[in-house]
Design a protein around this motif. Structure first.
Motif, PDB file in Angstrom:
ATOM      1  N   VAL A  73       0.853  -1.183   0.000  1.00 34.85           N
ATOM      2  CA  VAL A  73       0.000   0.000   0.000  1.00 34.85           C
ATOM      3  C   VAL A  73       0.893   1.240   0.000  1.00 34.85           C
ATOM      4  CG1 VAL A  73      -1.788   1.278   1.219  1.00 34.85           C
ATOM      5  CG2 VAL A  73      -1.833  -1.230   1.210  1.00 34.85           C
ATOM      6  N   ALA A  78      -3.218   0.331  -3.007  1.00 37.85           N
ATOM      7  CA  ALA A  78      -2.510  -0.922  -3.275  1.00 37.85           C
ATOM      8  C   ALA A  78      -1.954  -0.900  -4.685  1.00 37.85           C
ATOM      9  CB  ALA A  78      -3.460  -2.104  -3.092  1.00 37.85           C
ATOM     10  N   LEU A  98       0.230  -4.822   2.658  1.00 32.66           N
ATOM     11  CA  LEU A  98      -1.153  -5.115   2.301  1.00 32.66           C
ATOM     12  C   LEU A  98      -1.930  -5.428   3.578  1.00 32.66           C
ATOM     13  CD1 LEU A  98      -0.588  -7.378  -0.863  1.00 32.66           C
ATOM     14  CD2 LEU A  98      -1.146  -4.934  -0.800  1.00 32.66           C
ATOM     15  N   ARG A 111       0.984 -14.350   1.622  1.00 31.12           N
ATOM     16  CA  ARG A 111      -0.086 -14.413   0.619  1.00 31.12           C
ATOM     17  C   ARG A 111      -0.390 -15.844   0.198  1.00 31.12           C
ATOM     18  NH1 ARG A 111       2.124  -9.855  -3.447  1.00 31.12           N
ATOM     19  NH2 ARG A 111       4.104 -10.572  -2.629  1.00 31.12           N
ATOM     20  N   ILE A 158      -3.362  -7.911  -5.469  1.00 34.70           N
ATOM     21  CA  ILE A 158      -3.945  -6.571  -5.335  1.00 34.70           C
ATOM     22  C   ILE A 158      -5.462  -6.631  -5.523  1.00 34.70           C
ATOM     23  CG2 ILE A 158      -4.106  -4.312  -6.478  1.00 34.70           C
ATOM     24  CD1 ILE A 158      -1.104  -4.367  -6.823  1.00 34.70           C
ATOM     25  N   GLU A 161      -6.818  -7.540  -2.226  1.00 29.17           N
ATOM     26  CA  GLU A 161      -6.651  -6.464  -1.254  1.00 29.17           C
ATOM     27  C   GLU A 161      -7.763  -5.417  -1.379  1.00 29.17           C
ATOM     28  OE1 GLU A 161      -4.628  -5.883   1.204  1.00 29.17           O
ATOM     29  OE2 GLU A 161      -4.895  -3.727   1.552  1.00 29.17           O
TER      30      GLU A 161
END
Length: 248
Positions: A73, A78, A98, A111, A158, A161
């Protein structure tokens, strides 16, 4: 007077400690991006007060928006750090990890949920490699061109996110996983697992959790046609559910 860059980084030494912001100041150089600035901070870990500090932790690899690892971010948005040019960012530049993934340390997050989701929908072409399968089926150029955009996914997360539906309550798999289902279901060899993939997206956390906020398609750094993929897969999931109901 030499031009300088002001950067604030949200730091967290481990998942169990409270995060805190730390300020850095470094000389401006032409063509700098966020990753190159962080490389300089990591090489000389001294904060804006002149105090030595621990080197910052972040993920990066290719530095050209291919590997997807440097997503974070930046100034509240993001995006990929490797393509975020310093000259186009308002200062102080605020960097934070994130927000929807567990923090490992500083800007590095876990992730693995994306890869677990891809495993759940079997996002691959099944080839066991134990014997010669010969030439694969031919694919018309038009079909290749239609599928190519979805093959550009860099697994940056992303899209997850920025998605309001990607949270602990819904368990939504996210746009990236659904897009890969469309990609592999359109492949002549990959479609042998089409029914299994669609059934995997029919349950809790599946494609029906999407609220079509369309944040994903706006934030995707590779401009993948994510909402189109979600619409197509939603239709296919419903058709598969009807087929399964009739067969039962």
């Amino acid at each position: 007077m030499a031009k300088t860059i002001q950067i604030e980084i949200k730091r967290q030494s481990s998942p169990d400690v409270e995060a805190a912001w730390e300020k850095f100041e470094l000389p401006w150089k032409p063509g700098m991006n966020v990753i190159s600035a962080m490389m300089e901070i990591a090489a000389n870990p001294v904060n804006a007060s002149g105090q030595p500090t621990t080197p910052i932790t972040y993920d990066s690899n290719c530095l050209e928006e291919i590997c997807g690892s440097c997503a974070m971010v930046i100034n509240g948005k993001a995006r990929m750090a490797c393509t975020a040019l310093i000259d186009k960012l308002e200062q102080p530049i605020r960097l934070q990890p994130l927000t929807k993934f567990p923090v490992v340390r500083d800007l590095a997050v876990d992730r693995s949920v994306l890869f677990e989701n891809l495993k759940a929908v079997q996002a691959w072409v099944p080839v066991d490699g134990t014997y010669d399968l010969g030439s694969g089926p031919r694919i018309f150029p038009q079909a290749q061109e239609a599928a190519y955009p979805l093959s550009n996914c860099i697994s940056c997360t992303i899209c997850m996110e920025v998605c309001p539906q990607f949270n602990d309550v819904t368990g939504f798999v996210g746009a990236a996983t659904i897009a890969q289902v469309k990609l592999f279901n359109s492949h002549p060899s990959g479609k042998v697992l089409k029914e299994e993939r669609l059934r995997a997206l029919a349950g809790d956390g599946g494609v029906q959790e999407c609220g079509f906020a369309q944040n994903c398609v706006q934030a995707c750094p590779k401009q993948l046609p994510l909402t189109e993929a979600i619409s197509d897969v939603s239709r296919d999931v419903i058709v598969q559910q009807v087929k399964d109901f009739v067969r039962a």
